[in-house]
Design a protein around this motif. Sequence first.
Motif, PDB file in Angstrom:
ATOM      1  N   ILE A 122       1.562 -13.588  16.806  1.00 39.17           N
ATOM      2  CA  ILE A 122       2.726 -12.701  16.704  1.00 39.17           C
ATOM      3  C   ILE A 122       2.272 -11.294  16.336  1.00 39.17           C
ATOM      4  O   ILE A 122       1.472 -11.108  15.409  1.00 39.17           O
ATOM      5  N   ARG A 123       2.813 -10.294  17.018  1.00 42.50           N
ATOM      6  CA  ARG A 123       2.502  -8.907  16.684  1.00 42.50           C
ATOM      7  C   ARG A 123       3.526  -8.402  15.675  1.00 42.50           C
ATOM      8  O   ARG A 123       4.714  -8.272  15.987  1.00 42.50           O
ATOM      9  N   TRP A 124       3.059  -8.128  14.466  1.00 43.79           N
ATOM     10  CA  TRP A 124       3.931  -7.535  13.454  1.00 43.79           C
ATOM     11  C   TRP A 124       3.165  -6.516  12.613  1.00 43.79           C
ATOM     12  O   TRP A 124       3.458  -6.272  11.462  1.00 43.79           O
ATOM     13  N   GLU A 125       2.180  -5.863  13.275  1.00 44.79           N
ATOM     14  CA  GLU A 125       1.319  -4.933  12.541  1.00 44.79           C
ATOM     15  C   GLU A 125       2.063  -3.704  12.040  1.00 44.79           C
ATOM     16  O   GLU A 125       1.719  -3.150  10.988  1.00 44.79           O
ATOM     17  N   LEU A 126       3.096  -3.263  12.762  1.00 44.77           N
ATOM     18  CA  LEU A 126       3.861  -2.105  12.288  1.00 44.77           C
ATOM     19  C   LEU A 126       4.644  -2.470  11.025  1.00 44.77           C
ATOM     20  O   LEU A 126       4.653  -1.710  10.048  1.00 44.77           O
ATOM     21  N   LEU A 127       5.305  -3.620  11.038  1.00 43.71           N
ATOM     22  CA  LEU A 127       5.991  -4.093   9.832  1.00 43.71           C
ATOM     23  C   LEU A 127       4.995  -4.260   8.697  1.00 43.71           C
ATOM     24  O   LEU A 127       5.251  -3.847   7.555  1.00 43.71           O
ATOM     25  N   ASP A 128       3.849  -4.840   8.987  1.00 48.72           N
ATOM     26  CA  ASP A 128       2.814  -5.050   7.979  1.00 48.72           C
ATOM     27  C   ASP A 128       2.402  -3.727   7.339  1.00 48.72           C
ATOM     28  O   ASP A 128       2.263  -3.614   6.120  1.00 48.72           O
ATOM     29  N   ALA A 129       2.223  -2.703   8.153  1.00 47.81           N
ATOM     30  CA  ALA A 129       1.752  -1.410   7.649  1.00 47.81           C
ATOM     31  C   ALA A 129       2.782  -0.706   6.781  1.00 47.81           C
ATOM     32  O   ALA A 129       2.426   0.200   6.015  1.00 47.81           O
ATOM     33  N   LEU A 130       4.051  -1.087   6.885  1.00 50.57           N
ATOM     34  CA  LEU A 130       5.115  -0.425   6.119  1.00 50.57           C
ATOM     35  C   LEU A 130       5.434  -1.143   4.815  1.00 50.57           C
ATOM     36  O   LEU A 130       6.394  -0.785   4.131  1.00 50.57           O
ATOM     37  N   ILE A 131       4.631  -2.146   4.466  1.00 46.11           N
ATOM     38  CA  ILE A 131       4.838  -2.886   3.220  1.00 46.11           C
ATOM     39  C   ILE A 131       3.713  -2.536   2.260  1.00 46.11           C
ATOM     40  O   ILE A 131       2.607  -3.071   2.363  1.00 46.11           O
ATOM     41  N   ALA A 167      12.416  10.220   7.379  1.00 46.16           N
ATOM     42  CA  ALA A 167      11.380  11.108   6.848  1.00 46.16           C
ATOM     43  C   ALA A 167      11.322  11.042   5.326  1.00 46.16           C
ATOM     44  O   ALA A 167      10.236  11.031   4.736  1.00 46.16           O
ATOM     45  N   THR A 168      12.486  10.973   4.676  1.00 43.53           N
ATOM     46  CA  THR A 168      12.522  10.892   3.210  1.00 43.53           C
ATOM     47  C   THR A 168      11.865   9.612   2.719  1.00 43.53           C
ATOM     48  O   THR A 168      11.071   9.622   1.764  1.00 43.53           O
ATOM     49  N   ASP A 169      12.179   8.492   3.364  1.00 43.67           N
ATOM     50  CA  ASP A 169      11.611   7.215   2.930  1.00 43.67           C
ATOM     51  C   ASP A 169      10.115   7.135   3.215  1.00 43.67           C
ATOM     52  O   ASP A 169       9.340   6.598   2.413  1.00 43.67           O
ATOM     53  N   LEU A 170       9.687   7.671   4.361  1.00 41.34           N
ATOM     54  CA  LEU A 170       8.270   7.626   4.703  1.00 41.34           C
ATOM     55  C   LEU A 170       7.423   8.484   3.772  1.00 41.34           C
ATOM     56  O   LEU A 170       6.215   8.259   3.645  1.00 41.34           O
ATOM     57  N   ALA A 171       8.039   9.469   3.126  1.00 43.95           N
ATOM     58  CA  ALA A 171       7.290  10.333   2.215  1.00 43.95           C
ATOM     59  C   ALA A 171       6.711   9.561   1.041  1.00 43.95           C
ATOM     60  O   ALA A 171       5.778  10.034   0.382  1.00 43.95           O
ATOM     61  N   TRP A 172       7.249   8.367   0.767  1.00 45.55           N
ATOM     62  CA  TRP A 172       6.751   7.551  -0.345  1.00 45.55           C
ATOM     63  C   TRP A 172       5.560   6.687   0.066  1.00 45.55           C
ATOM     64  O   TRP A 172       4.985   5.993  -0.776  1.00 45.55           O
ATOM     65  N   LEU A 173       5.181   6.726   1.338  1.00 46.52           N
ATOM     66  CA  LEU A 173       4.077   5.918   1.833  1.00 46.52           C
ATOM     67  C   LEU A 173       2.870   6.787   2.147  1.00 46.52           C
ATOM     68  O   LEU A 173       3.016   7.944   2.540  1.00 46.52           O
ATOM     69  N   PRO A 174       1.665   6.259   2.013  1.00 47.24           N
ATOM     70  CA  PRO A 174       0.482   7.039   2.402  1.00 47.24           C
ATOM     71  C   PRO A 174       0.439   7.219   3.916  1.00 47.24           C
ATOM     72  O   PRO A 174       0.952   6.383   4.670  1.00 47.24           O
ATOM     73  N   PRO A 175      -0.152   8.310   4.397  1.00 48.29           N
ATOM     74  CA  PRO A 175      -0.250   8.534   5.845  1.00 48.29           C
ATOM     75  C   PRO A 175      -0.992   7.393   6.532  1.00 48.29           C
ATOM     76  O   PRO A 175      -1.967   6.849   6.011  1.00 48.29           O
ATOM     77  N   SER A 176      -0.516   7.018   7.714  1.00 47.69           N
ATOM     78  CA  SER A 176      -1.124   5.947   8.491  1.00 47.69           C
ATOM     79  C   SER A 176      -0.647   6.094   9.930  1.00 47.69           C
ATOM     80  O   SER A 176       0.303   6.837  10.211  1.00 47.69           O
ATOM     81  N   PRO A 177      -1.276   5.376  10.884  1.00 50.04           N
ATOM     82  CA  PRO A 177      -0.762   5.406  12.255  1.00 50.04           C
ATOM     83  C   PRO A 177       0.690   4.964  12.349  1.00 50.04           C
ATOM     84  O   PRO A 177       1.446   5.481  13.187  1.00 50.04           O
ATOM     85  N   ALA A 178       1.107   4.023  11.499  1.00 55.34           N
ATOM     86  CA  ALA A 178       2.492   3.542  11.526  1.00 55.34           C
ATOM     87  C   ALA A 178       3.459   4.642  11.111  1.00 55.34           C
ATOM     88  O   ALA A 178       4.477   4.883  11.778  1.00 55.34           O
TER      89      ALA A 178
END
Length: 315
Positions: A122-131, A167-178
Amino acid sequence: MAFAGDEQQAGPTAARALARARRLRTYSFPGSAHRARRQPCGGQDRGGGPQGGVHPGELAQHAAQAGADRERAGEQEAHGGAYTRFAISPLWEAVAGARLIKQPHPLYGPWLDEVRPRLHGIRWELLDALIPPRGLPAFLAPPPAVAVPDLDLELATLRATPPETLATDLAWLPPSPATALLRDDPDRGLALLADQIAAFWKTALAPYWPKIRALLEGDLLYRARQLADGGAHRLLNTLDPTVEWSEDTLRVQHRYCTALRALRGRGLLLVPSAFTWPNVWSITTAPWQPTLRYGTRGIATLWERRSASVPQAAV
């Protein structure tokens, strides 16, 4: 009080009992290892509870509002408490389940043992990267607008996340391809994310969903009886040891963040979860309705090994 209707909210009894809710406060337990890293609660879903080696200390409260501001907020909250309601969220169960794959807990051992081998294709790498190790971006599982949504309805809401909220929510995550994909091409990124969550759901949760949903709906009926018998005090003080209702204030103990949030007419959403324990998770920031996700009653029996096995044909 029934919860079967998609648009049904808390009835008159719940509205009157919770109409006194003035504000929602979120606190942190300042463990020694994290004392310097406490921060205001922002665009994340925050998990709470004294676990993982964190030692409870005195509750750390964010700067208090001025008295006049509190009085004005209180007038709004007394009205907003009428919108307090219950809901079940299949999308949250999928996201919280994916988090458990990355950060397992022994309680979920039977489910993890069965699901992990099925996820290899199963491909779930994008979900994985956002956790991340702490918290969750709130947009991943926004509070449901109806009491018992299906996954497709919640995924449609996810796909329609406004770019500024994303954009506001992503600001709490480190930069990544996701995060870069979601920032640079929100429509494509959200569509891909929704597809991956749907694939994860089909493999990891769908075979178990009838039993999970029955447990969650049973919890809602139990909480409705508590509300009818003992009002908001009994309901909110029995959700979890980290949740306390007193003096018209709901206190939720969190490890890494601290804030004071007024409901401001948005009410409070209570969501039982099969994949939350031993944490309690909360959202307090706009544009989301203030939400408290707590472990459902009977969760230990749900994942007992003798009852967790699912026939292969059901997958």
